[in-house]
Design a protein around this motif. Structure first.
Motif, PDB file in Angstrom:
ATOM      1  N   ALA A 100     -88.345  17.677   8.114  1.00  0.00           N
ATOM      2  CA  ALA A 100     -88.156  17.742   6.664  1.00  0.00           C
ATOM      3  C   ALA A 100     -89.044  16.771   5.895  1.00  0.00           C
ATOM      4  O   ALA A 100     -89.475  17.073   4.793  1.00  0.00           O
ATOM      5  N   PHE A 101     -89.307  15.596   6.470  1.00  0.00           N
ATOM      6  CA  PHE A 101     -89.970  14.562   5.664  1.00  0.00           C
ATOM      7  C   PHE A 101     -91.397  14.240   6.083  1.00  0.00           C
ATOM      8  O   PHE A 101     -91.962  13.258   5.607  1.00  0.00           O
TER       9      PHE A 101
ATOM     10  N   ARG B  30     -88.777   7.041  11.294  1.00  0.00           N
ATOM     11  CA  ARG B  30     -87.512   7.583  10.800  1.00  0.00           C
ATOM     12  C   ARG B  30     -86.719   8.302  11.882  1.00  0.00           C
ATOM     13  O   ARG B  30     -85.626   8.791  11.622  1.00  0.00           O
ATOM     14  N   CYS B  31     -87.237   8.392  13.075  1.00  0.00           N
ATOM     15  CA  CYS B  31     -86.495   9.080  14.132  1.00  0.00           C
ATOM     16  C   CYS B  31     -85.366   8.162  14.610  1.00  0.00           C
ATOM     17  O   CYS B  31     -85.616   7.095  15.166  1.00  0.00           O
ATOM     18  N   PRO B  32     -84.101   8.568  14.406  1.00  0.00           N
ATOM     19  CA  PRO B  32     -82.989   7.687  14.783  1.00  0.00           C
ATOM     20  C   PRO B  32     -82.841   7.556  16.302  1.00  0.00           C
ATOM     21  O   PRO B  32     -82.094   6.714  16.777  1.00  0.00           O
TER      22      PRO B  32
ATOM     23  N   CYS C 171     -81.800  16.320  14.528  1.00  0.00           N
ATOM     24  CA  CYS C 171     -81.339  15.993  13.167  1.00  0.00           C
ATOM     25  C   CYS C 171     -82.275  16.595  12.127  1.00  0.00           C
ATOM     26  O   CYS C 171     -81.866  16.830  10.995  1.00  0.00           O
ATOM     27  N   GLY C 172     -83.528  16.828  12.499  1.00  0.00           N
ATOM     28  CA  GLY C 172     -84.462  17.505  11.600  1.00  0.00           C
ATOM     29  C   GLY C 172     -85.159  16.611  10.587  1.00  0.00           C
ATOM     30  O   GLY C 172     -85.892  17.104   9.735  1.00  0.00           O
ATOM     31  N   LEU C 173     -84.958  15.291  10.664  1.00  0.00           N
ATOM     32  CA  LEU C 173     -85.570  14.399   9.665  1.00  0.00           C
ATOM     33  C   LEU C 173     -87.094  14.441   9.746  1.00  0.00           C
ATOM     34  O   LEU C 173     -87.779  14.434   8.734  1.00  0.00           O
TER      35      LEU C 173
END
Lengths: 272, 68
Positions: free
Chosen positions: B23-24, B54-56, B18-20
């Motif tokens: 990116a963050f 934040r990793c889903p 997902c790339g979160l």
């Protein structure tokens, strides 16, 4: 996954089926971390859900769990709490499940102040059924059933809960996870009906329809739109339009429903 | 100040790209390799654990402890 959290998951059910970048995994992780921080007795926790993408969460969680019918999670949860007031009850529900199909159960659970922690996975859309707009889809946003933009005004679930009588009301987001964990802990410790509206992301349906098809774009949007309760109190209505106010809105101590009911039982059985 | 000994573990099987995390990360610790995160700047990591939180898909563990 961190070793100390593994016991809270049904590891044979993982990986979950949620889309890449779906915020539901983030909220589920935050719930589990809050439970771990509070060291709640796993066998004394019951997690209830309705129908929807969000309501799959309890299926992955290693607690007493119940996956119920659409919108009725709070009704089932009320029954569980009445039958066994010692249990810590969490309801994990979606924005549509909670505010549309389960709207009536929601206001009455809040009114009774029954000790249930309700966590709303608010992704502003019905994800599981293909992206129809929900009562919490913002006005003018696009959805499968609103190809020209949604003309309905959306609920502010926190205001609704507070007016209905909820005794702890807060809002968090999937971007601000450390704060979210603290809010969940607070909601769990609260005696009475607590509502936590969690602003979530659905890149697949909400995002794609609203020119934010990547989870990163959606997260950036949440980051831009979020203001804390404290800063919001200094802002005008105009400045607040299009913002998401996050933090705690309301907390009060009011007699809890099952405790009041226990008194009725005592009285009926001839006590004082 | 003592030497930082932060380890980052990425579960490649669990990652859905997902790339979160990439990116963050406030310190730009991750780079992307076909969408999957790769650690490119470990020394910048401050152990804030935001990527893990934040990793889903629970694919990241940050910290010195409990990493196999």
């Amino acid at each position: 996954m961190r070793k100390e959290l593994q016991k809270y998951f049904r590891n044979d059910k993982l990986p979950h089926i949620w889309c890449p970048g779906c915020g539901h995994g983030i909220i589920t992780g935050a719930v589990v971390r809050a439970i771990d921080n509070l060291k709640l007795n796993q066998s004394k926790v019951c997690i209830v859900s309705g129908i929807g993408c969000s309501s799959r969460a309890p299926g992955y969680m290693n607690f007493n769990t119940l996956h119920t019918t659409h919108g009725r999670a709070l009704a089932f949860a009320t029954g569980i709490k009445m039958a066994n007031p010692d249990l810590k009850i969490l309801v994990l529900t979606g924005d549509g499940d909670c505010s549309a199909i389960g709207g009536n159960h929601f206001i009455h659970a809040a009114r009774r102040n029954i000790d249930i922690t309700t966590i709303v996975f608010n992704n502003s859309i019905y994800g599981m059924t293909g992206g129809q707009y929900s009562p919490m889809t913002p006005k003018a946003a696009f959805a499968t059933t609103a190809p020209y933009g949604n003309i309905d005004r959306n609920f502010d679930l926190c205001k609704l809960a507070q007016s209905a009588g909820a005794t702890y009301v807060a809002r968090g987001t999937v971007f601000h996870v450390p704060q979210l964990i603290k809010l969940i802990e607070k909601a769990l410790k609260h005696k009475g009906f607590s509502l936590l509206d969690v602003v979530d992301i659905c890149p697949t349906y909400f995002g794609r329809r609203n020119k934010m098809s990547s989870p990163i774009a959606m997260m950036n949007k949440i980051r831009e739109m979020s203001v804390t309760v404290r800063s919001a109190s200094k802002m005008s209505e105009e400045e607040l339009s299009g913002k998401i106010v996050i933090g705690e809105f309301h907390e009060e101590r009011v007699p809890e429903y099952t405790e009041e009911y226990a008194k009725v039982i005592e009285k009926a059985q001839g006590g004082n | 100040m003592t030497q930082k000994n932060i380890k980052i573990y990425i579960d490649e099987k669990a990652c859905k790209k997902c790339g979160l995390c990439i990116a963050f990360c406030p310190k730009k610790v991750y780079g992307s390799e076909g969408g999957k995160p790769v650690i490119v700047n470990l020394s910048a990591c401050t152990d804030c654990k935001l990527c893990e939180l934040r990793c889903p898909d629970y694919a990241i563990i940050v910290g010195g402890e409990n990493i196999e």
